[in-house]
Design a protein around this motif. Sequence first.
Motif, PDB file in Angstrom:
ATOM      1  N   SER A  91       0.873  -1.153   0.009  1.00 44.54           N
ATOM      2  CA  SER A  91       0.043  -0.073   0.040  1.00 44.54           C
ATOM      3  C   SER A  91       0.809   1.159  -0.055  1.00 44.54           C
ATOM      4  O   SER A  91       1.992   1.236   0.301  1.00 44.54           O
ATOM      5  CB  SER A  91      -0.784  -0.078   1.177  1.00 44.54           C
ATOM      6  N   ALA A  92       0.353   2.425  -0.760  1.00 44.09           N
ATOM      7  CA  ALA A  92       1.509   3.383  -0.843  1.00 44.09           C
ATOM      8  C   ALA A  92       0.585   4.814  -1.095  1.00 44.09           C
ATOM      9  O   ALA A  92      -0.631   4.685  -1.476  1.00 44.09           O
ATOM     10  CB  ALA A  92       2.291   3.126  -1.929  1.00 44.09           C
ATOM     11  N   VAL A  93       1.067   5.924  -0.698  1.00 43.03           N
ATOM     12  CA  VAL A  93       0.673   7.296  -1.067  1.00 43.03           C
ATOM     13  C   VAL A  93       1.956   7.847  -1.459  1.00 43.03           C
ATOM     14  O   VAL A  93       3.211   7.508  -1.279  1.00 43.03           O
ATOM     15  CB  VAL A  93       0.139   7.928   0.241  1.00 43.03           C
ATOM     16  N   LEU A  94       1.729   9.095  -2.484  1.00 39.10           N
ATOM     17  CA  LEU A  94       2.636   9.721  -3.228  1.00 39.10           C
ATOM     18  C   LEU A  94       2.290  11.196  -3.013  1.00 39.10           C
ATOM     19  O   LEU A  94       1.068  11.485  -3.163  1.00 39.10           O
ATOM     20  CB  LEU A  94       2.653   9.475  -4.726  1.00 39.10           C
ATOM     21  N   VAL A  95       3.208  12.049  -2.361  1.00 39.36           N
ATOM     22  CA  VAL A  95       3.109  13.207  -1.966  1.00 39.36           C
ATOM     23  C   VAL A  95       3.927  14.170  -3.269  1.00 39.36           C
ATOM     24  O   VAL A  95       4.917  13.640  -3.461  1.00 39.36           O
ATOM     25  CB  VAL A  95       3.760  13.981  -0.846  1.00 39.36           C
ATOM     26  N   LEU A  96       3.277  15.203  -4.104  1.00 44.76           N
ATOM     27  CA  LEU A  96       4.065  15.706  -4.946  1.00 44.76           C
ATOM     28  C   LEU A  96       4.133  17.240  -4.509  1.00 44.76           C
ATOM     29  O   LEU A  96       3.072  17.689  -3.939  1.00 44.76           O
ATOM     30  CB  LEU A  96       3.188  15.575  -6.303  1.00 44.76           C
ATOM     31  N   ASN A  97       5.429  17.745  -4.663  1.00 44.32           N
ATOM     32  CA  ASN A  97       5.662  19.149  -4.218  1.00 44.32           C
ATOM     33  C   ASN A  97       5.968  20.058  -5.161  1.00 44.32           C
ATOM     34  O   ASN A  97       6.602  19.713  -6.324  1.00 44.32           O
ATOM     35  CB  ASN A  97       6.836  19.118  -3.049  1.00 44.32           C
ATOM     36  N   PRO A 104       3.391  20.996  -0.824  1.00 46.95           N
ATOM     37  CA  PRO A 104       2.869  20.074  -1.475  1.00 46.95           C
ATOM     38  C   PRO A 104       1.497  20.403  -2.200  1.00 46.95           C
ATOM     39  O   PRO A 104       0.779  21.234  -1.666  1.00 46.95           O
ATOM     40  CB  PRO A 104       2.575  19.247  -0.314  1.00 46.95           C
ATOM     41  N   VAL A 105       1.374  19.678  -3.450  1.00 45.29           N
ATOM     42  CA  VAL A 105       0.266  20.131  -4.265  1.00 45.29           C
ATOM     43  C   VAL A 105      -0.758  18.856  -4.406  1.00 45.29           C
ATOM     44  O   VAL A 105      -1.958  19.239  -4.807  1.00 45.29           O
ATOM     45  CB  VAL A 105       0.724  20.633  -5.593  1.00 45.29           C
ATOM     46  N   ALA A 106      -0.335  17.796  -4.172  1.00 47.07           N
ATOM     47  CA  ALA A 106      -1.184  16.571  -4.241  1.00 47.07           C
ATOM     48  C   ALA A 106      -0.757  15.500  -3.398  1.00 47.07           C
ATOM     49  O   ALA A 106       0.528  15.404  -3.250  1.00 47.07           O
ATOM     50  CB  ALA A 106      -1.309  16.223  -5.724  1.00 47.07           C
ATOM     51  N   CYS A 107      -1.683  14.635  -3.102  1.00 47.48           N
ATOM     52  CA  CYS A 107      -1.508  13.451  -2.670  1.00 47.48           C
ATOM     53  C   CYS A 107      -2.245  12.122  -3.303  1.00 47.48           C
ATOM     54  O   CYS A 107      -3.614  12.473  -3.738  1.00 47.48           O
ATOM     55  CB  CYS A 107      -2.008  13.134  -1.048  1.00 47.48           C
ATOM     56  N   LEU A 108      -1.584  11.308  -3.714  1.00 48.02           N
ATOM     57  CA  LEU A 108      -2.342  10.413  -4.688  1.00 48.02           C
ATOM     58  C   LEU A 108      -2.071   9.114  -4.041  1.00 48.02           C
ATOM     59  O   LEU A 108      -1.018   8.470  -3.439  1.00 48.02           O
ATOM     60  CB  LEU A 108      -1.556  10.241  -6.056  1.00 48.02           C
ATOM     61  N   GLU A 109      -3.061   8.063  -4.254  1.00 49.24           N
ATOM     62  CA  GLU A 109      -2.983   6.890  -3.891  1.00 49.24           C
ATOM     63  C   GLU A 109      -1.950   6.228  -4.836  1.00 49.24           C
ATOM     64  O   GLU A 109      -2.165   6.513  -6.062  1.00 49.24           O
ATOM     65  CB  GLU A 109      -4.360   6.047  -3.900  1.00 49.24           C
ATOM     66  N   ALA A 110      -1.079   5.303  -4.171  1.00 50.86           N
ATOM     67  CA  ALA A 110       0.139   5.188  -4.940  1.00 50.86           C
ATOM     68  C   ALA A 110       0.454   3.725  -5.147  1.00 50.86           C
ATOM     69  O   ALA A 110       1.553   3.351  -5.922  1.00 50.86           O
ATOM     70  CB  ALA A 110       1.517   5.950  -4.667  1.00 50.86           C
ATOM     71  N   ALA A 111      -0.262   2.844  -4.527  1.00 52.41           N
ATOM     72  CA  ALA A 111       0.129   1.592  -4.755  1.00 52.41           C
ATOM     73  C   ALA A 111       0.032   1.024  -6.374  1.00 52.41           C
ATOM     74  O   ALA A 111       0.859   0.412  -6.806  1.00 52.41           O
ATOM     75  CB  ALA A 111      -0.787   0.356  -4.233  1.00 52.41           C
ATOM     76  N   ALA A 112      -1.283   1.765  -7.135  1.00 50.23           N
ATOM     77  CA  ALA A 112      -1.211   1.364  -8.284  1.00 50.23           C
ATOM     78  C   ALA A 112      -0.186   2.037  -9.200  1.00 50.23           C
ATOM     79  O   ALA A 112       0.437   1.598 -10.237  1.00 50.23           O
ATOM     80  CB  ALA A 112      -2.577   1.951  -8.927  1.00 50.23           C
ATOM     81  N   ILE A 113       0.231   3.305  -8.665  1.00 48.43           N
ATOM     82  CA  ILE A 113       1.154   3.825  -9.467  1.00 48.43           C
ATOM     83  C   ILE A 113       2.634   3.146  -9.233  1.00 48.43           C
ATOM     84  O   ILE A 113       3.516   2.970 -10.400  1.00 48.43           O
ATOM     85  CB  ILE A 113       1.486   5.492  -8.759  1.00 48.43           C
ATOM     86  N   SER A 114       2.965   2.787  -8.075  1.00 51.33           N
ATOM     87  CA  SER A 114       4.113   1.841  -7.915  1.00 51.33           C
ATOM     88  C   SER A 114       4.110   0.672  -8.649  1.00 51.33           C
ATOM     89  O   SER A 114       5.073   0.417  -9.567  1.00 51.33           O
ATOM     90  CB  SER A 114       4.353   1.695  -6.318  1.00 51.33           C
ATOM     91  N   SER A 115       3.070  -0.016  -8.775  1.00 51.44           N
ATOM     92  CA  SER A 115       2.896  -1.081  -9.435  1.00 51.44           C
ATOM     93  C   SER A 115       2.901  -0.739 -11.128  1.00 51.44           C
ATOM     94  O   SER A 115       3.694  -1.730 -11.839  1.00 51.44           O
ATOM     95  CB  SER A 115       1.708  -1.850  -9.331  1.00 51.44           C
ATOM     96  N   ALA A 116       2.493   0.262 -11.465  1.00 50.41           N
ATOM     97  CA  ALA A 116       2.543   0.547 -12.879  1.00 50.41           C
ATOM     98  C   ALA A 116       3.921   0.954 -13.278  1.00 50.41           C
ATOM     99  O   ALA A 116       4.348   0.485 -14.466  1.00 50.41           O
ATOM    100  CB  ALA A 116       1.458   1.716 -13.184  1.00 50.41           C
TER     101      ALA A 116
END
Length: 333
Positions: A91-97, A104-116
């Motif tokens: 499971s993961a989150v991604l914070v973009l700055n 910080p400008v966004a928080c994304l659910e990132a398990a799918a991003i990491s997998s992709a």
Amino acid sequence: MFTFDIVPGGTVRDVLRDGRRDIIDLVDRTYRLHEAGRTVNPDSYFLRFPEKPDSRIIALPAFLGPESGVAGIKWIASFPENTRSGAPRASAVLVLNDYETGYPVACLEAAAISSARTAASAALAARTLRPAGYQGSTIAVVGAGVIARNICDYLHAADCVPGSWLVHDLHEPSGQALVEHLRATGRAPAAFTTDLGEALAADTVVFATTALKPYVTTPFKPGQLVLHISLRDLAPEVVLAAQNILDDVDHCLKADTSPHLAEQATGSRDFVTGTLAGVLNGEVTPDAERPVVFSPFGLGVLDLAVGAFVLERARRDGTAIDIPDFFGETRRW
């Protein structure tokens, strides 16, 4: 300056599903950018638990460079015991700055991003390191979880379609589930095997396991391509008998990965052939007389690139969720 968006998992999944070819191209460009020294990708930081040695939470900070203006961090948990209850391991989150302000400008659910990004990296390597293609060949997948499913989907997107698929997993229901997925989405027959040796004899072998220590001790044969995505499956002698392509040498040779164990066994990095970006740039040419092993440690810059892509699409489509007044103070006085 003070906007902040949340991008939930369903939105992330939809963007990624419709953009696999774009993601592969994006990973290609990001690898080349990183190879050129135009990114910042510090070491990953591991939070470990004495009572749960197989579990960890990893922080991957990164910066895509001034031209992109994107910095950030992925915070990803790997708890293999989750699979016993049918839940995903990671499971993961991604914070973009924002690079200009640091906000910080966004928080994304990132398990799918990491997998992709992992799957796109594997597909890019598959396309690059086997230029003769996959017609009539067999691809075996060892480990049949979420990462494996995504790798298979991205291999299709990269037109790396074999004559047949073979799946091996210690948990047969997971293996059969991946077989059914391949039969439903693939363009080639798929079968499950309980025989690891049969899987290891395939033309291309994909490792996507949760292994913590090497268990493969027999070297591969010339012409075989190994996508060693899970990083800890191969004994040092297997690594040393192959041409070894990494994503980043310094990152990969740590944390008891198989290449790290090979370095410890020999006291040298001479077994490293080069990086995937080096192959893409025409600077590295693997020897066809030896098997080729691709071992990617996984770079935070890839997560940032894919995350920024998802955020842009979600904002464009109106599916990003704006959080008004997220920041408590917007003026110094």
